[in-house]
Design a protein around this motif. Structure first.
Motif, PDB file in Angstrom:
ATOM      1  N   THR A 223      -8.882  43.112  -9.410  1.00 49.90           N
ATOM      2  CA  THR A 223      -7.523  42.799  -9.763  1.00 49.90           C
ATOM      3  C   THR A 223      -6.857  44.105 -10.481  1.00 49.90           C
ATOM      4  N   ASP A 224      -7.821  44.703 -11.180  1.00 52.70           N
ATOM      5  CA  ASP A 224      -7.381  45.741 -11.926  1.00 52.70           C
ATOM      6  C   ASP A 224      -7.328  47.210 -11.084  1.00 52.70           C
ATOM      7  N   GLU A 225      -6.580  47.669 -11.143  1.00 50.50           N
ATOM      8  CA  GLU A 225      -6.369  49.156 -10.343  1.00 50.50           C
ATOM      9  C   GLU A 225      -7.237  50.152 -10.685  1.00 50.50           C
ATOM     10  N   SER A 226      -7.697  50.032 -11.820  1.00 50.87           N
ATOM     11  CA  SER A 226      -8.941  51.121 -12.231  1.00 50.87           C
ATOM     12  C   SER A 226     -10.114  50.994 -11.538  1.00 50.87           C
ATOM     13  N   TYR A 227     -10.227  49.800 -11.008  1.00 51.01           N
ATOM     14  CA  TYR A 227     -11.668  49.425 -10.097  1.00 51.01           C
ATOM     15  C   TYR A 227     -11.405  49.421  -8.390  1.00 51.01           C
ATOM     16  N   TYR A 228     -10.287  49.763  -8.166  1.00 57.85           N
ATOM     17  CA  TYR A 228      -9.974  49.808  -6.658  1.00 57.85           C
ATOM     18  C   TYR A 228     -10.723  50.653  -6.116  1.00 57.85           C
ATOM     19  N   THR A 229     -11.335  50.472  -4.649  1.00 53.47           N
ATOM     20  CA  THR A 229     -11.917  51.422  -4.000  1.00 53.47           C
ATOM     21  C   THR A 229     -10.984  52.111  -2.995  1.00 53.47           C
TER      22      THR A 229
END
Length: 281
Positions: A223-229
């Protein structure tokens, strides 16, 4: 003597070129769309590249698409690369060791252990996604690289392929290593792993692309943008709500998302092909 048939050769080459063009045409259209403005693309997809190449790619690399909640593509590419590398290397490491144990160690129920692993082929991540998510959540691995990769690193397919290859290694090689004083791990490290090089390359390419294309699992555990693929990012960009999607930026992101898998395939092409077609070991 082999008879030369120019007409037959021409037909064969024509069919091959036509097939390649059919597969490459959508990629060409995506590239062309990524070089125009959003207004031009929404008006009608052009067939020739435009003059917005540097502006569009600089936008997705530096700023992302904030209206879709997508971070800069550089961050998403890094996340996808880390996840795909962890999945590919983890699957290969676990499969090598499990296959080595099943083939070369005599322990009770080893055949049952192999078939238990093999049966998991019928249980892909989509089938067991709820219990897997619950375990990951209880271990506090949501929004982490461990949560993205660890639940996907077990591979029955790779275990089966390595087991079949290890069973073709001559018994005389094992006896020679034992006479020379090589222990099990030295035999594994110095003999089996080098012999498996082409198989490792072929599996690495396949498993890297498998990890790169994951969508459902990263969607659930991040849910954290810093871990989006990057696959998640493209999907979020396309869901523009009431406004028109910015297809020129989406296509630029899609073209950039193609590059890492293509680089992996080109870099390991020779070993990859040999690993798929080689019969004599």
């Amino acid at each position: 003597m082999v008879e030369r048939r120019p007409v037959l050769n021409f037909v064969q080459h024509f069919v091959l070129i036509l097939g390649a063009a059919i597969f490459a045409f959508p990629i060409y259209l995506a590239f062309v769309a990524s070089t125009h403005t959003g207004i031009e693309v929404n008006r009608g997809l052009p067939l020739l590249p435009g003059d917005q190449f540097f502006q569009n790619y600089a936008t997705v690399l530096g700023e992302g698409l904030s209206t879709a909640g997508a971070p800069p593509i550089g961050l998403m590419l890094m996340n996808s690369t880390i996840m795909a590398m962890a999945i590919a290397l983890g699957k290969i490491a676990i499969s090598l060791l499990s296959s080595f144990a099943i083939v070369y160690f005599k322990f009770p129920f080893r055949v049952l252990a192999f078939w238990t692993i093999f049966i998991t082929l019928m249980l892909p991540v989509e089938v067991r996604i709820l219990p897997t998510y619950e375990v990951v959540a209880q271990l506090g691995m949501l929004n982490s690289y461990a949560g993205l990769s660890i639940p996907l690193i077990a591979s029955a397919t790779a275990t089966f392929l390595f087991r079949q290859f290890f069973m073709t290694v001559p018994e005389e090689l094992t006896e020679a290593a034992r006479i020379d004083g090589a222990g099990p791990m030295k035999f594994f490290r110095d003999i089996l792993v080098p012999l498996s090089r082409t198989n490792l390359a072929a599996l690495f390419v396949i498993l890297f692309i498998y990890g790169w294309n994951q969508y459902l699992w990263p969607l659930l555990v991040t849910t954290d943008e810093s871990y989006y693929t990057v696959v998640m990012g493209i999907k979020r960009m396309a869901n523009a709500g009431d406004s028109l999607p910015e297809w020129h930026l989406i296509m630029a992101t899609a073209i950039l998302a193609l590059l890492p898998p293509v680089i992996v395939i080109l870099g390991m092409q020779r070993l990859f092909v040999r690993g798929l077609v080689e019969v004599e070991k």
